[in-house]
Design an enzyme around this catalytic site. Structure first.
Site, PDB file in Angstrom:
ATOM      1  N   MET A   1     -65.385  22.957  20.653  1.00 59.78           N
ATOM      2  CA  MET A   1     -64.558  22.187  21.592  1.00 59.78           C
ATOM      3  C   MET A   1     -63.506  21.398  20.803  1.00 59.78           C
ATOM      4  SD  MET A   1     -66.967  21.234  24.775  1.00 59.78           S
ATOM      5  CE  MET A   1     -67.812  19.831  24.090  1.00 59.78           C
ATOM      6  N   GLY A   2     -63.246  21.837  19.566  1.00 62.21           N
ATOM      7  CA  GLY A   2     -62.196  21.200  18.767  1.00 62.21           C
ATOM      8  C   GLY A   2     -62.656  19.914  18.111  1.00 62.21           C
ATOM      9  N   ALA A   3     -61.659  19.099  17.673  1.00 63.06           N
ATOM     10  CA  ALA A   3     -61.940  17.911  16.847  1.00 63.06           C
ATOM     11  C   ALA A   3     -62.841  18.358  15.686  1.00 63.06           C
ATOM     12  CB  ALA A   3     -62.566  16.788  17.661  1.00 63.06           C
TER      13      ALA A   3
ATOM     14  N   HIS B   1     -68.199  22.309  11.491  1.00 62.76           N
ATOM     15  CA  HIS B   1     -67.534  23.523  11.994  1.00 62.76           C
ATOM     16  C   HIS B   1     -67.046  24.390  10.831  1.00 62.76           C
ATOM     17  CE1 HIS B   1     -66.635  20.710  15.507  1.00 62.76           C
ATOM     18  NE2 HIS B   1     -67.305  21.681  16.065  1.00 62.76           N
TER      19      HIS B   1
ATOM     20  N   GLY C   1     -74.331  25.267  15.258  1.00 58.83           N
ATOM     21  CA  GLY C   1     -74.911  24.250  14.369  1.00 58.83           C
ATOM     22  C   GLY C   1     -76.243  23.740  14.897  1.00 58.83           C
ATOM     23  N   GLN C   2     -77.141  23.435  13.976  1.00 61.10           N
ATOM     24  CA  GLN C   2     -78.473  22.954  14.357  1.00 61.10           C
ATOM     25  C   GLN C   2     -78.437  21.569  15.010  1.00 61.10           C
ATOM     26  OE1 GLN C   2     -81.599  22.669  11.169  1.00 61.10           O
ATOM     27  NE2 GLN C   2     -82.130  20.867  12.372  1.00 61.10           N
ATOM     28  N   LYS C   3     -77.315  20.864  14.849  1.00 66.12           N
ATOM     29  CA  LYS C   3     -77.258  19.524  15.469  1.00 66.12           C
ATOM     30  C   LYS C   3     -77.516  19.623  16.972  1.00 66.12           C
ATOM     31  CE  LYS C   3     -73.688  17.026  16.536  1.00 66.12           C
ATOM     32  NZ  LYS C   3     -74.015  16.505  17.878  1.00 66.12           N
TER      33      LYS C   3
ATOM     34  N   MET D   1     -72.556  14.904  11.418  1.00 69.43           N
ATOM     35  CA  MET D   1     -71.148  15.110  11.785  1.00 69.43           C
ATOM     36  C   MET D   1     -71.058  15.593  13.217  1.00 69.43           C
ATOM     37  SD  MET D   1     -68.946  16.153   8.615  1.00 69.43           S
ATOM     38  CE  MET D   1     -69.157  15.303   7.065  1.00 69.43           C
TER      39      MET D   1
HETATM   40  O1  PAF Z   1     -71.220  23.062  20.931  1.00 69.56           O
HETATM   41  C1  PAF Z   1     -70.105  23.062  21.483  1.00 69.56           C
HETATM   42  O2  PAF Z   1     -69.076  22.669  20.917  1.00 69.56           O
HETATM   43  C2  PAF Z   1     -70.013  23.572  22.910  1.00 69.56           C
HETATM   44  O3  PAF Z   1     -71.135  23.240  23.647  1.00 69.56           O
HETATM   45  C3  PAF Z   1     -69.703  25.080  23.000  1.00 69.56           C
HETATM   46  C4  PAF Z   1     -70.829  25.910  22.409  1.00 69.56           C
HETATM   47  C5  PAF Z   1     -68.404  25.391  22.271  1.00 69.56           C
HETATM   48  C6  PAF Z   1     -69.552  25.492  24.469  1.00 69.56           C
HETATM   49  O4  PAF Z   1     -68.503  24.804  25.076  1.00 69.56           O
END
Ligand code: PAF
Length: 284
Positions: A30-32, A37, A147-149, A184
């Site tokens: 979802m960015g940021a 990531h 990610g495991q978070k 993070m």
């Molecule tokens: O983990 C995220 O950032 C979101 O839940 C995902 C998997 C991109 C779905 O919108």
């Protein structure tokens, strides 16, 4: 890196790449973007011929409209970061492109969605399953990286992949932490410097619990962790659970278990944070 906004274009590109025998790795976000990531993107670049990242702040998974409105949106910075890890495609759709009509789709994940995030964020996993399914259809990846978070999200997506027979491997990477131990998260961008120091105490609470797991009963550990966090006025604890790492159901004791998931959700100021730790039992 090619930036694509249209569903039809990403579909065509991915289909052509698949037909030419390329292996596609996919990192939905979802960015940021942060180091967590980037770790997934680097792994994808190593494992596959092509890496695709999606950035889409998915409205259907937010049970709190304020959280959706305030979710950090940093596309320019994100694009620079994606280029730095040699991402090949960024899929950056608008909401109208993804949701051409109101979706009435209802997923059910049984007991898995009745605890923790599922219990505290009604509708959240329905939104996650909807968008992840759509993205898997558009991108048709060979591997998808999470990610495991978001431990419960990983379990939900694993179940989704099985239930809908998506032909891909789910790859999960450990949580990346700041030096303070704070996991993070894109939402950390909404914390002040002081709040970040306080938020790091969530990790301290997980470490505390991990230290007690082999020596104290589950209920005592829960009480001690809750008391510790409740003593910090800037933290509002939502839940702390000791759960089975696969089913995520709460454990009453850890006698017959090899591993436990320590899971936490709390508010620091107006920002809701989650974290978890997997612990091996009866080691050493
Ligand atoms: O983990 C995220 O950032 C979101 O839940 C995902 C998997 C991109 C779905 O919108």
């Amino acid at each position: 890196m090619e930036v694509i906004k249209q569903v039809s274009t990403i579909r065509e590109k991915m289909q052509a790449l698949r037909c030419s025998g390329k292996r596609i790795g996919f990192v939905p976000t979802m960015g940021a973007l942060h180091e967590g990531h980037l770790q997934l993107l680097r792994a994808s670049a190593q494992d596959n011929d092509i890496t695709v990242c999606s950035i889409f702040v998915n409205p259907t998974q937010f049970n709190n409209p304020e959280d959706y409105k305030l979710y950090p949106r940093t596309s320019e910075q994100d694009i620079a970061l994606l280029k730095s890890v040699n991402c090949d495609f960024l899929f950056l759709p608008d909401a109208e492109e993804v949701y051409t009509q109101q979706t009435l789709l209802q997923f059910s994940f049984g007991a898995l969605e009745q605890v923790m995030e599922g219990e505290h964020r009604p509708g959240h996993f329905n939104g996650v399953a909807t968008i992840v399914s759509k993205l898997f259809h558009y991108i048709t990846p060979h591997k998808a990286y999470f990610g495991q978070k978001d431990l419960q999200q990983v379990a939900i997506v694993r179940q989704l992949i099985q239930a809908l027979s998506f032909n891909l491997d789910l790859v999960c990477y450990p949580t990346v932490r700041e030096e303070s131990g704070l996991a993070m998260s894109s939402r950390n961008k909404r914390l002040t410097y002081e709040q970040r120091q306080i938020a790091a105490k969530l990790y301290k609470a997980l470490q505390m619990a991990a230290g007690m797991i082999n020596v104290k009963p589950v209920q005592s550990i829960k009480q001690e962790v809750e008391a510790y966090l409740q003593s910090i006025s800037q933290i509002e604890l939502e839940y702390f659970e000791i759960a089975d790492p696969n089913t995520l159901q709460p454990l009453q004791d850890v006698i017959a278990t090899n591993e436990a998931a320590l899971c936490i959700a709390a508010h620091v100021g107006s920002v809701r944070l989650i974290d978890n730790m997997l612990v091996n039992l009866k080691e050493g």
